[in-house]
Design an enzyme around this catalytic site. Sequence first.
Site, PDB file in Angstrom:
ATOM      1  N   CYS A   2      -5.420  -2.382  10.068  1.00 37.05           N
ATOM      2  CA  CYS A   2      -5.399  -1.660  11.348  1.00 37.05           C
ATOM      3  C   CYS A   2      -5.433  -2.610  12.541  1.00 37.05           C
ATOM      4  CB  CYS A   2      -6.605  -0.737  11.456  1.00 37.05           C
ATOM      5  SG  CYS A   2      -6.730   0.423  10.105  1.00 37.05           S
ATOM      6  N   ARG A  27       0.348  -7.221  10.981  1.00 32.85           N
ATOM      7  CA  ARG A  27      -0.840  -7.011  10.149  1.00 32.85           C
ATOM      8  C   ARG A  27      -0.590  -5.966   9.062  1.00 32.85           C
ATOM      9  NH1 ARG A  27      -5.606  -8.508  13.244  1.00 32.85           N
ATOM     10  NH2 ARG A  27      -6.838  -6.849  12.347  1.00 32.85           N
ATOM     11  N   TRP A  74      -3.615   1.273   8.870  1.00 41.26           N
ATOM     12  CA  TRP A  74      -3.319   0.963   7.473  1.00 41.26           C
ATOM     13  C   TRP A  74      -4.256   1.858   6.668  1.00 41.26           C
ATOM     14  CZ3 TRP A  74      -5.868  -1.389   3.223  1.00 41.26           C
ATOM     15  CH2 TRP A  74      -5.008  -1.798   2.195  1.00 41.26           C
ATOM     16  N   ASN A  98     -10.980   0.079  13.141  1.00 37.57           N
ATOM     17  CA  ASN A  98     -10.479  -0.776  12.060  1.00 37.57           C
ATOM     18  C   ASN A  98     -11.670  -1.056  11.150  1.00 37.57           C
ATOM     19  OD1 ASN A  98      -9.584  -2.864  10.431  1.00 37.57           O
ATOM     20  ND2 ASN A  98      -9.505  -4.382  12.067  1.00 37.57           N
ATOM     21  N   GLY A  99     -11.511  -0.859   9.837  1.00 36.69           N
ATOM     22  CA  GLY A  99     -12.611  -1.110   8.912  1.00 36.69           C
ATOM     23  C   GLY A  99     -12.913   0.139   8.100  1.00 36.69           C
ATOM     24  N   GLU A 479       2.177 -18.043  -7.804  1.00 40.35           N
ATOM     25  CA  GLU A 479       2.629 -17.785  -6.428  1.00 40.35           C
ATOM     26  C   GLU A 479       4.046 -17.192  -6.430  1.00 40.35           C
ATOM     27  OE1 GLU A 479       1.428 -17.399  -3.699  1.00 40.35           O
ATOM     28  OE2 GLU A 479       2.871 -17.884  -2.133  1.00 40.35           O
ATOM     29  N   LYS A 483       4.849 -13.595  -4.787  1.00 37.79           N
ATOM     30  CA  LYS A 483       5.852 -13.412  -3.721  1.00 37.79           C
ATOM     31  C   LYS A 483       6.895 -12.374  -4.141  1.00 37.79           C
ATOM     32  CE  LYS A 483       4.327 -14.859  -0.906  1.00 37.79           C
ATOM     33  NZ  LYS A 483       3.210 -15.729  -0.757  1.00 37.79           N
ATOM     34  N   GLU A 486       5.475  -8.787  -4.169  1.00 41.70           N
ATOM     35  CA  GLU A 486       5.093  -8.156  -2.908  1.00 41.70           C
ATOM     36  C   GLU A 486       6.281  -7.805  -2.020  1.00 41.70           C
ATOM     37  OE1 GLU A 486       3.168 -12.253  -1.063  1.00 41.70           O
ATOM     38  OE2 GLU A 486       2.298 -10.344  -0.529  1.00 41.70           O
ATOM     39  N   HIS A 502       0.310 -16.485 -26.655  1.00 35.25           N
ATOM     40  CA  HIS A 502      -0.906 -15.736 -26.982  1.00 35.25           C
ATOM     41  C   HIS A 502      -0.807 -14.285 -26.524  1.00 35.25           C
ATOM     42  CE1 HIS A 502      -2.836 -19.368 -28.366  1.00 35.25           C
ATOM     43  NE2 HIS A 502      -2.398 -19.966 -27.279  1.00 35.25           N
ATOM     44  N   LYS A 602      -1.204  -7.758   6.672  1.00 38.53           N
ATOM     45  CA  LYS A 602      -1.240  -9.208   6.866  1.00 38.53           C
ATOM     46  C   LYS A 602      -2.666  -9.727   6.817  1.00 38.53           C
ATOM     47  CE  LYS A 602       0.440 -13.249   7.732  1.00 38.53           C
ATOM     48  NZ  LYS A 602       0.972 -13.894   6.518  1.00 38.53           N
TER      49      LYS A 602
HETATM   50  C1  F6R Z   1       0.482 -13.043  -0.061  1.00 46.19           C
HETATM   51  C2  F6R Z   1      -0.463 -12.978   1.043  1.00 46.19           C
HETATM   52  C3  F6R Z   1      -1.850 -12.526   0.752  1.00 46.19           C
HETATM   53  C4  F6R Z   1      -2.868 -13.371   1.562  1.00 46.19           C
HETATM   54  C5  F6R Z   1      -4.274 -12.817   1.339  1.00 46.19           C
HETATM   55  C6  F6R Z   1      -5.325 -13.673   2.023  1.00 46.19           C
HETATM   56  O1  F6R Z   1       1.734 -13.486   0.350  1.00 46.19           O
HETATM   57  O2  F6R Z   1      -0.125 -13.274   2.150  1.00 46.19           O
HETATM   58  O3  F6R Z   1      -2.118 -12.576  -0.601  1.00 46.19           O
HETATM   59  O4  F6R Z   1      -2.771 -14.689   1.130  1.00 46.19           O
HETATM   60  O5  F6R Z   1      -4.353 -11.509   1.824  1.00 46.19           O
HETATM   61  O6  F6R Z   1      -5.151 -13.706   3.398  1.00 46.19           O
HETATM   62  P1  F6R Z   1      -5.813 -14.834   4.268  1.00 46.19           P
HETATM   63  O7  F6R Z   1      -5.196 -16.131   3.859  1.00 46.19           O
HETATM   64  O8  F6R Z   1      -5.513 -14.472   5.681  1.00 46.19           O
HETATM   65  O9  F6R Z   1      -7.281 -14.829   3.975  1.00 46.19           O
END
Ligand code: F6R
Length: 607
Positions: A2, A27, A74, A98-99, A479, A483, A486, A502, A602
């Site tokens: 949010c 975000r 959100w 927010n929260g 990773e 990626k 997501e 395994h 974000k």
């Molecule tokens: C994946 C991604 C998320 C963030 C995670 C932590 O591409 O961006 O997995 O890495 O939400 O966010 P931060 O780094 O802001 O604590």
Amino acid sequence: MCGIVGIIGHEDAAPLIVEALKRLEYRGYDSAGVATLHDGQIDRRRAPGKLRNLSAVLAREPLPGIIGIGHTRWATHGAATENNAHPHASDRVAVVHNGIIENFRELREELTAKGHVFLTETDTEVTVHLVTDNLRAGMDPVAAAQAAVKRFEGAFALVIMFRGDEDLLIGARRGSPLAVGHGDGEMYFGSDAFALAPFTNRVTYLEEGDLAVLRRSGATIYDSADRIVTRPVAITQAGAALVDKGNHRHFMAKEIYEQPEVLGHTLVAYVNAVNESIALPGPAIDWKSVSRLTMVACGTSSIATNIAQYWFEQLARLPSGTDIASEFRYRDAVLTKGGLSLFVSQSGETADTLAALKHARAEGQIIASVVNVAESSMARESDAVFPTHAGPEIGVASTKAFTCQLGVLASLAIAAGRDRGALSREAEARLTRRLLEVPRLIGEALKQEAVIAAIAQEIAKARDVLFMGRGLAYPVAMEGALKLKEISYIHAEGYAAGELKHGPIALIDENVPVVVIAPHDALFEKTVSNMQEVMARGGKVVLISDRKGHELAGDKVWMRIEVPQCDPVFAPLVCAVPVQLLAYYTALAKGTDVDQPRNLAKSVTVE
Ligand code: F6R
């Protein structure tokens, strides 16, 4: 997650609020809304989906008023509908939040028994009714807000607007970020300085438990014990940051391509290139006396810590462990005396990581953080802060922040190795030289774009994709899978290559592409054996390796991506690029929303 904006100004607030909300889009959100006071009365417009839907509603039904609050939501409690969108309102107040108010059920029951009628499925609505109840009981707005906030459990940032008072907004924070912007005869609230950048660069970051009363003449801030306090006004750089996409279609592409430059900026702050040594900024850490390193983070940042664990063990011989923040904070981990806890976060606001940091502090650990937002809560709560200089990362999927985190973590590991006597001066100089080459090598890796775009056309047809690697390439495999999941919504998993037999090898058939990350390093032969096991079962392998690796890998490989040869220690930074591009081009092929993938935020400021 949010986003919040509040404005007490001199011109129509709604268009300004929408502009500021656009800067919070990164975000992640799934509905939005604005409320203003017009002739003293609360009026609001809300819409599910993107801000353009809200703008369309506002174009049809404009919202006059020089004071207002706005929100991108959100969804946590209740679906992303217009009815659940913020601002929530009674006849007396409107609130954006927010929260999560964790005790909302109990408060809702209590307020329902008093005759309040709840209209939404949200936790937020209790804030509206509780403040309204306090006002009806005769409290003034400040007392009503203070009394309400004391009843809330959980994490929140909220802003309240009051019927009949066009010169008053009250904001409060506990756990979620909230900043006050100081204009000339105008005042603002925003989730971050970035949202406020069009209006002002003078910002006060509220501290835990603060409540701020804004009037055009300025802000009065109360701490959690209701004492008036003075908080510093910082001049932020947020406004200077470019938020356009340059020549790219998406922020994510721009950010992938910025990596050579921003990693270079980051390394400059950690490396003395003349002496070929590491020179860490900020307060010195006595690495010799650190008994154990505990690294904690979420998501991609957590994957950066997985890579760093190899570095701290191999280069510094420092006992190290990593933890996902949401597990760490409740696991009651045994933290040794003299331990250093290192928190890694792009935003510096991730709720779980921040809570884990507070837990580690309470356990007597030395607290350090690697953050991309220098003014973030984590930075402010750390004994030592190691900034990444990636610039604002707008694409929800983290790319440049990740490689910059790796640059910083590699520097820390080399410094720790030197100070602990695990690395000779010569070894430090060699590693430093090699680290400084990485931005250029990332630039080389980016040249594989066309090859990767073609491979992505095939990957886009798959339902499942596996990624595998050994040693330092194992977290890169995780990773790559993260990626791809997501932004393209294709199911993907990253495995340690030796672990495949395994269990996961049962998934292999000609419909499941396997991306193998295998730079030519000490574990190369072993990874190739695992790759053979996959190909022997009909699995189609996309191999990411350097020239030598490709030469030795045989001709059964389905498709190849070549990365430049580099020191195996730093191969994760270089190999990160093709997995980022593969996800990006696969998402393009599938036509998904690259910068704002569904359901994702974000900055995850709720638990
Ligand atoms: C994946 C991604 C998320 C963030 C995670 C932590 O591409 O961006 O997995 O890495 O939400 O966010 P931060 O780094 O802001 O604590």
